[in-house]
Design a protein around this motif. Structure first.
Motif, PDB file in Angstrom:
ATOM      1  N   GLN A 269      -8.438   5.367  -0.697  1.00 16.37           N
ATOM      2  CA  GLN A 269      -8.007   4.603  -1.859  1.00 16.37           C
ATOM      3  C   GLN A 269      -9.179   4.400  -2.817  1.00 16.37           C
TER       4      GLN A 269
ATOM      5  N   THR B 253      -6.266   7.973   5.078  1.00 14.75           N
ATOM      6  CA  THR B 253      -5.913   7.376   3.798  1.00 14.75           C
ATOM      7  C   THR B 253      -7.181   7.049   3.023  1.00 14.75           C
TER       8      THR B 253
ATOM      9  N   ASN C 135       6.607   5.379   3.722  1.00 12.33           N
ATOM     10  CA  ASN C 135       5.939   4.821   2.549  1.00 12.33           C
ATOM     11  C   ASN C 135       6.719   5.118   1.272  1.00 12.33           C
TER      12      ASN C 135
ATOM     13  N   THR D 245      -4.131   6.188  -4.391  1.00 14.62           N
ATOM     14  CA  THR D 245      -4.104   6.396  -2.941  1.00 14.62           C
ATOM     15  C   THR D 245      -3.811   7.854  -2.642  1.00 14.62           C
TER      16      THR D 245
ATOM     17  N   ARG E 252      -2.888   0.544   4.990  1.00 10.03           N
ATOM     18  CA  ARG E 252      -3.790   1.063   3.967  1.00 10.03           C
ATOM     19  C   ARG E 252      -5.085   0.256   3.967  1.00 10.03           C
TER      20      ARG E 252
ATOM     21  N   ASP F 177      -5.379  -3.104   2.245  1.00  8.07           N
ATOM     22  CA  ASP F 177      -4.646  -4.168   2.923  1.00  8.07           C
ATOM     23  C   ASP F 177      -5.389  -4.627   4.177  1.00  8.07           C
TER      24      ASP F 177
ATOM     25  N   ALA G 291       0.821  -1.145   0.000  1.00 11.86           N
ATOM     26  CA  ALA G 291       0.000   0.000   0.000  1.00 11.86           C
ATOM     27  C   ALA G 291       0.859   1.197   0.000  1.00 11.86           C
ATOM     28  N   CYS G 292       1.982   1.086   0.586  1.00 10.17           N
ATOM     29  CA  CYS G 292       2.876   2.238   0.624  1.00 10.17           C
ATOM     30  C   CYS G 292       3.253   2.659  -0.756  1.00 10.17           C
TER      31      CYS G 292
ATOM     32  N   SER H  12     -10.886   1.115   9.524  1.00 11.81           N
ATOM     33  CA  SER H  12     -10.683   0.874   8.099  1.00 11.81           C
ATOM     34  C   SER H  12     -11.914   0.208   7.521  1.00 11.81           C
TER      35      SER H  12
ATOM     36  N   ASP I 278      -3.152  10.172   0.801  1.00 11.43           N
ATOM     37  CA  ASP I 278      -2.969  10.033   2.249  1.00 11.43           C
ATOM     38  C   ASP I 278      -2.423  11.316   2.854  1.00 11.43           C
TER      39      ASP I 278
END
Length: 1009
Positions: free
Chosen positions: A330, A328, A141, A340, A196, A199, A26-27, A238, A342
């Motif tokens: 996405q 974050t 990230n 993404t 993220r 994830d 995700a980074c 999340s 963030d």
């Protein structure tokens, strides 16, 4: 040997490379190739956490292996190491919001080769393989992180104490060179990865802790916080919605901590080194003089020796509030495209109050007694001065700082074709440190009683012991003497754009490529207002100070753990005060508010440095289908950096020769000077690894890395001294054309993964470093000021029979023969009959020489070392981790040498031993971390004397209990056995600091929805 053909079964360890695995990040760092993700958040066809192979090729799978518990976390860490390009170590969170340590630096110290520097008993900066904090790169990230510090405005070291660990999912430590990561990490590049939503999936948790810091209890009431218990609250949420098209993650934490740090210190360092026969402040009586009889075991003719300048006992209380947050978003309209956005925020606020007992030694050789150790570096274990009515200083401070970090970034990953993946990343990040108090970012208000008689220092015990005779606070009441107040601001901005991709070639090769642009803007300002009224501010006219402003206390209790605190000769009286009340009283008596109020309106320095870097990289990776499967990676990175630095400049306009050895300068208005420089670097990398058998891997890596210069080494502007000599005026100037330190790195390792969760590895490394900065002195003539030295009046005095070294003769002749001429004013004679007056540089005189100290690339060094790691788990839930790192360099400080020396700082051996137990309900981790002695700095208070940090070991403990599958409880203890830290100079008797803190305990609960 042949390249693996399409359709051939993949050997279990010829794997997708790091970060294209579960950590898949995700980074979205451009540093690594990325794969499209399925609805679970994992790369297509790749397990979120691949299990280590037992030797049997696994069947293709898309299942997600959930990371839970210590055992699974450590297995993921092994997979990270095993499946990497080059030499990589790391840490994976047990679960989201549950990183193994509350401080990221303290987690990093568990990794072999990584050591930390502590501040207020907490990890702050990291040293990797003997390379100091300034030369390690920290990414968030995959993005370069800004840093700001009022303690070192010219440094590049990232302060990990600003970041909480709750939203961190993983830390990766790249120890070998990589073409696809931003350079700057000679020791290592450290990538902090946050969670993220794609994830995490749908999850939420909240945690609370109560922190009990015992160090707050060991403080005077004026410096102590009201409670030693403080709260911590953290949470993360999340979710994925819109049929898997959108993801949202929010995390935050708030932490308070009240603490105390007490320190005995020779704060202004040791004077010297001297040899017998030397004179000046700090020298001892010479053979043949009356005072020489008072020196026991005097230094030999070939020995060097040093003497203490002063002694201080500090009691410091600090209160910290740290706030972290991350948002974050996405968006994935289809399986081939993921974007993404963030935002990361952190704030670290620290308020500090302290009190100090100190004594200053004047080094009059007629009133000294001393007892020395044997050479070649002789040190007094006892030092005494017999002087009456000297000052007993009871100083205090009250200041506060705040550091803010903000980062907003956008990333997109697109699988353009089955064989081509492209990505783009951009971010804007800032870090700012500044004062958070009207009293400034640092200060010291000196209050004194002029009643100190015979004073002595005993260095024979762990803590230096000060004894004082004749103290009488009634006969000589407290008053304010000198003071200093500081104000500073340090702000760094980074704008970075990166674009790249991964092209799959054939079935077992790929080409990584990318380019980038980074602009770093570092701005620093600083000022200190200082009152040099060290003889006091109380007079008969103003009536002095109300003595009720001071409260009597005893010293011994705050250092009771140290050997020496029980010495009956220890001067045990201290007096504390309310800083604001005494400051207001001083303002009322002196009528000088400006002298007690810091301001950046007229800064001592004000510098801005811009670094603009363009980069390009290529890396070709191939899997080889040989009897022992191999992987190779060959790449390069090219970078070009342009540096523009602007600094404050006050140009000398006139020199006035006012006495025999005093030639003060007159300065014109403030201007700014801009200097420019540029450099470029071609940085090749080669990685090779081979599976000798399914559980045994060997590696070799070669690469070049760079570490950029400190900002004070490349700053624009020229800083002049305020007083010249007959040779000219000294000045300091940076060199923006200074090139980075460059390192050629060779790494070799062997890794045996004998079970899924157990391994043994041995690594060897060698670094050849060049381009360390050395200092040179350049002589430049002034274009704005002249000097009478060498002028017409000077030459006339020489012609009359005076010699240039006899400045008294020169001044007498010029003042008496040219009075009234341009630049000459004769005002009479002193009691000795010598002329008084001013002689100034005038038109026609020689230009004033500027003796400018600047920097050039000239130093070389090398270091080598070895790392050994062992991790083993038993079926009954018991496990152990152990590692040891050995580092060596021939470029060490010569303790018996004199003059400036170049030596590598931070070099130390280190070790970790961690015991683990885990079952369905309980998890226990006891960790011992040890770091050997290392050189912290080759200078101390501007003198060529070293500062060594003595060996230090600390035990930390954490216990977790799962009450239900959703609710868990925890207990943590930091520095369980209350270890102290000590620094010294050329010998262990030359103590510089000994610092005490205390254990910190935490009770917590966490609920996962």
């Amino acid at each position: 040997m042949s390249i693996i053909k399409k359709g051939a079964p993949l050997y279990p360890h010829t794997r997708h490379r790091l970060i294209s695995l579960a950590v898949a990040s995700a980074c979205a760092a451009l540093a690594v190739p990325s794969f499209a993700q399925d609805q679970s958040g994992s790369p297509e066809g790749v397990a979120a956490v691949p299990a280590a192979s037992s030797g049997t090729p696994p069947a293709p799978t898309t299942n997600v292996v959930k990371v839970t518990g210590i055992r699974a976390s450590l297995q993921s860490t092994l997979n990270l190491k095993r499946n990497s390009d080059g030499i990589v170590d790391g840490i994976v969170a047990d679960d989201i919001g549950k990183f193994p340590d509350t401080n990221l630096a303290e987690s990093l110290q568990r990794i072999s080769g990584v050591s930390i520097d502590r501040n207020r008993g907490e990890g702050a900066n990291v040293t990797v393989r003997g390379v100091g904090p300034d030369l390690n790169m920290v990414l968030l990230n995959g993005r370069q992180m800004p840093t700001a510090s009022l303690g070192d405005q010219a440094g590049r070291a990232f302060d990990f104490s600003n970041l909480a660990s709750e939203s961190v999912s993983q830390i990766q430590v790249y120890k070998s060179a990589r073409a696809d990561t931003p350079p700057g990490g000679i020791g290592a590049t450290i990538n902090i990865m946050t969670a993220r939503p794609f994830d995490l999936g749908k999850t939420a948790s909240v945690g609370v802790k109560g922190v009990y810091d015992t160090s707050n209890n060991n403080l005077p009431g004026a410096d102590k916080a009201k409670s030693s218990w403080t709260p911590e609250v953290s949470g993360i949420y999340s979710t994925i919605f819109g049929n898997g098209m959108f993801g949202l993650a929010v995390s935050g934490s708030y932490q308070e901590r009240n603490l105390g740090v007490n320190q005995a210190a020779v704060t202004n360092g040791w004077l010297g080194p001297f040899k017998m026969g030397d004179t000046g402040s700090g020298a001892i009586p010479q053979p043949g003089t009356p005072g020489y009889a008072n020196v026991t075991n005097p230094p030999g003719a070939n020995d060097i020796y040093l003497t203490p300048q002063n002694i201080s006992y500090f009691m410091r209380g600090s209160q910290r509030q740290r706030t972290n947050g991350q948002l974050t978003l996405q968006f994935r309209p289809n399986k081939d495209l993921t974007t993404t956005l963030d935002y990361t925020y952190s704030q670290n606020k620290i308020q500090t109050k302290y009190h100090e007992l100190s004594a200053w030694f004047n080094h009059d050789t007629n009133v000294q007694s001393s007892v020395f150790t044997k050479g070649p570096v002789a040190t007094p274990v006892y030092y005494e001065e017999r002087v009456q009515n000297q000052d007993i200083a009871m100083n205090g401070g009250d200041f506060a700082t705040v550091t803010n970090n903000n980062s907003i970034g956008f990333n997109t990953q697109w699988r353009a074709t089955p064989n081509l993946r492209l990505n783009f990343d951009a971010h804007h990040s800032t870090a700012e440190a500044k004062k958070d108090s009207p009293f400034g970012s640092n200060n010291d208000l000196a209050t004194v009683s002029f009643s100190r008689g015979t004073s002595a220092l005993d260095f024979s015990q762990e803590m230096p012991v000060l004894s004082i005779q004749g103290a009488d606070f009634v006969r000589a009441p407290h008053q304010v003497s000198g003071s200093w107040f500081q104000d500073g601001i340090n702000k760094m901005k980074i704008d970075q754009v990166q674009a790249g991709g991964n092209l799959k070639l054939l079935e077992a090769s790929n080409l990584n490529f990318g380019l980038g642009y980074t602009k770093v803007d570092n701005h620093s300002k600083f000022q200190q207002v200082q009152r040099d009224t060290w003889t006091g501010t109380a007079t008969a006219a103003n009536g002095g100070y109300d003595q009720n402003l001071w409260q009597a206390d005893t010293l011994r209790q705050y250092f009771s753990k140290l050997d020496g605190s029980g010495n009956p000769n220890l001067f045990n009286q201290i007096h504390t005060f309310n800083f604001s009340d005494v400051r207001n009283a001083a303002i009322a008596l002196t009528g000088d508010r400006a002298g007690y109020t810091p301001s950046l309106d007229n800064p001592a320095f004000d510098r801005t440095t811009l670094e603009k870097t363009k980069s390009l990289y290529l890396q070709f990776n191939t899997e080889w289908d040989t009897a022992m499967p191999m992987h190779t990676g060959v790449g390069f990175r090219y970078e070009k950096t342009d540096v523009t630095s602007t600094g404050l400049l006050k140009v000398p306009t006139q020199l006035n020769w006012i006495s025999q050895n005093e030639l003060p300068l007159v300065f014109g208005s403030t201007t700014y000077q801009t200097l420019n420089g540029s450099y470029n670097n071609f940085l090749p990398t080669v990685d090779w690894d081979m599976d000798v058998r399914p559980d045994l891997k060997v590696r070799a890596s070669y690469g070049m890395t760079i570490g950029r210069p400190r900002y004070d080494q490349i700053e624009g502007g020229t800083s002049f001294g305020t007083t010249a000599t007959v040779r000219g005026v000294t000045a300091n100037r940076g060199n923006p054309a200074l090139e980075p330190v460059k390192s050629k790195n060779l790494d070799l390792s062997a890794e045996w993964y004998y079970t899924k969760q157990s391994m043994v590895s041995l690594g060897l490394f060698h670094k050849a470093l060049e381009n360390y900065a050395g200092q040179v002195v350049v002589n430049e003539p002034s274009t704005t000021a002249t000097t009478p030295v060498g002028g017409a009046y000077w030459n006339a005095a020489l012609a009359s029979g005076c010699v240039a070294t006899d400045t008294t003769c020169m001044r007498n002749y010029i003042l008496r023969n040219f009075n009234g001429r341009p630049g000459v004013t004769y005002t009479g004679n002193n009691p000795a009959g010598n002329a008084l007056g001013t002689i100034s540089g005038i038109a026609g005189d020689p230009a004033l020489p500027y003796l400018i100290t600047s920097y050039v690339n000239e130093k070389k060094a090398s270091l080598k070392g070895a790392e050994i790691n062992w991790q083993h788990f038993l079926s009954n839930g018991l496990g152990i981790q152990a590692n040891y790192t050995y580092v060596k360099s021939d470029l060490a400080f010569d303790n018996s040498g004199t003059g400036n020396q170049f030596a590598l700082v931070g070099l130390s051996n280190s070790a970790n031993l961690v015991g683990i137990y885990e079952d369905e309900n309980w998890s226990v981790r006891a960790a011992y971390n040890w770091r050997g002695e290392f050189l912290l700095s080759p200078t101390n208070n501007g003198q060529p004397n070293p500062t060594y940090v003595e060996p230090f070991g600390q035990v930390d403990l954490s216990v977790g209990f799962n009450y239900t599958k959703n609710l868990s409880f925890s207990f943590e203890a930091i520095n369980l056995f209350n270890e102290n830290q000590r620094t010294h100079g050329r010998t262990k008797e030359q103590v510089l600091t000994i610092t005490t803190g205390g254990p910190r305990y935490m009770l917590g609960a966490r609920y996962k929805f």
